[in-house]
Design an enzyme around this catalytic site. Structure first.
Site, PDB file in Angstrom:
ATOM      1  N   ASP A  35       0.834  -1.197   0.000  1.00 54.41           N
ATOM      2  CA  ASP A  35       0.000   0.000   0.000  1.00 54.41           C
ATOM      3  C   ASP A  35       0.872   1.253   0.000  1.00 54.41           C
ATOM      4  OD1 ASP A  35      -2.301   1.452  -0.002  1.00 54.41           O
ATOM      5  OD2 ASP A  35      -2.836   1.060   2.092  1.00 54.41           O
ATOM      6  N   HIS A  52       3.050   3.250  -8.929  1.00 48.03           N
ATOM      7  CA  HIS A  52       2.838   1.828  -9.218  1.00 48.03           C
ATOM      8  C   HIS A  52       4.059   1.224  -9.915  1.00 48.03           C
ATOM      9  CE1 HIS A  52      -1.180   2.077  -7.762  1.00 48.03           C
ATOM     10  NE2 HIS A  52      -1.617   2.856  -8.737  1.00 48.03           N
ATOM     11  N   LEU A 146      11.010 -20.569  -3.873  1.00 47.96           N
ATOM     12  CA  LEU A 146       9.971 -19.685  -3.364  1.00 47.96           C
ATOM     13  C   LEU A 146       8.730 -19.723  -4.247  1.00 47.96           C
ATOM     14  CD1 LEU A 146       9.119 -17.148  -1.545  1.00 47.96           C
ATOM     15  CD2 LEU A 146      10.030 -15.783  -3.432  1.00 47.96           C
ATOM     16  N   ARG A 203       1.664  -4.918   6.282  1.00 53.62           N
ATOM     17  CA  ARG A 203       0.954  -3.888   5.524  1.00 53.62           C
ATOM     18  C   ARG A 203       1.719  -2.582   5.630  1.00 53.62           C
ATOM     19  NH1 ARG A 203      -5.291  -2.592   4.254  1.00 53.62           N
ATOM     20  NH2 ARG A 203      -4.845  -0.827   2.894  1.00 53.62           N
TER      21      ARG A 203
END
Length: 255
Positions: A35, A52, A146, A203
């Site tokens: 975020d 972004h 992974l 977050r």
């Protein structure tokens, strides 16, 4: 809980090395709500899409580092079912990012033995996005390192609704009785049925909510929130989150 330290541990404001962190158990599954891209761009008087783009570079960096740490699963909340409400120009750009990321970095992901997966409704994605995602999944499906799990067009309530519908069909067809429905059965109908639940949720950007992300799977996950915006998130921030995870006592309802 957030200020509990084991004897001998340094304060969380201290920088940690990978070698120090690897002396203690590493969370097997780390989930991240990425975020703050838009706010990062706004602070620099840039368009939101610039944030972004920068965020995509951080995905590459953190994926590589998570693999080095031996984390088994990294789930990244890339695009939620609610994100379609954003301006069309921003949504169109967000739909190009998986294609850009996976096209550019697929050789590196293959070389690093990363297994790409996606949870979410792929049917609603633009064809170019879906094609890039499916190509990456196909070309890395035999990799054993992974698991890089993108939550793309994902919403936990939709996931749970779909699971309940499928279970109801099984009951209606006589393949399952109501008494047989338990937590394991419900989990087997979720998009994460082949993955263990996250050990650690991160977050960024100072928001303290789940935003319809893995509501079932996060029941006993340790949460770590930071004010750092996702484009500014570094390997050191990941190490700090893991250190705090290592310092918590996970009792899962016990004493």
């Amino acid at each position: 809980m957030f200020n509990k330290f084991r004897k001998g541990h340094k304060p969380l404001s201290t920088e940690y090395t990978k070698e120090e962190v690897l002396q203690h158990p590493i969370p097997e599954h780390v989930a991240i709500i990425m975020d703050g891209n838009g706010r990062w761009a706004k602070k620099r008087s840039l368009p939101r899409i610039a944030g972004h783009y920068e965020g995509m570079q951080v995905v590459r960096k953190i994926t590589r580092f998570a693999n080095e740490l031996g984390i088994k699963v990294l789930t990244l909340y890339a695009f939620s079912t609610e994100n379609w409400k954003r301006p069309k120009q921003e949504v169109d750009y967000l739909m190009k990012l998986p294609e850009q990321f996976l096209t550019t970095f697929l050789p590196e992901l293959i070389e690093e033995n990363v297994n790409v997966r996606v949870i979410g409704n792929r049917d609603q994605l633009p064809e170019h996005t879906r094609r890039a995602v499916e190509k990456a999944m196909e070309e890395t499906k035999h990799n054993t390192g992974l698991i890089l799990n993108f939550a793309l067009n994902y919403g936990s309530r939709r996931e749970l609704t779909y699971a309940m519908q499928e279970i109801a069909k099984q009951v209606a067809q006589g393949h399952l009785s109501p008494e047989q429905i338990n937590e394991d059965v419900i989990a087997s109908y979720l998009m994460t049925k082949d993955l263990k639940d996250p050990d650690l949720l991160i977050r960024t950007s100072g928001e303290i909510r789940l935003s319809n992300f893995m509501l079932w799977q996060l029941a006993y996950t340790e949460f770590w929130f930071t004010d750092v915006l996702w484009p500014d998130f570094t390997e050191q921030h990941l190490l700090q989150a893991i250190v705090e995870f290592q310092q918590r006592g996970r009792r899962f309802g016990g004493v």
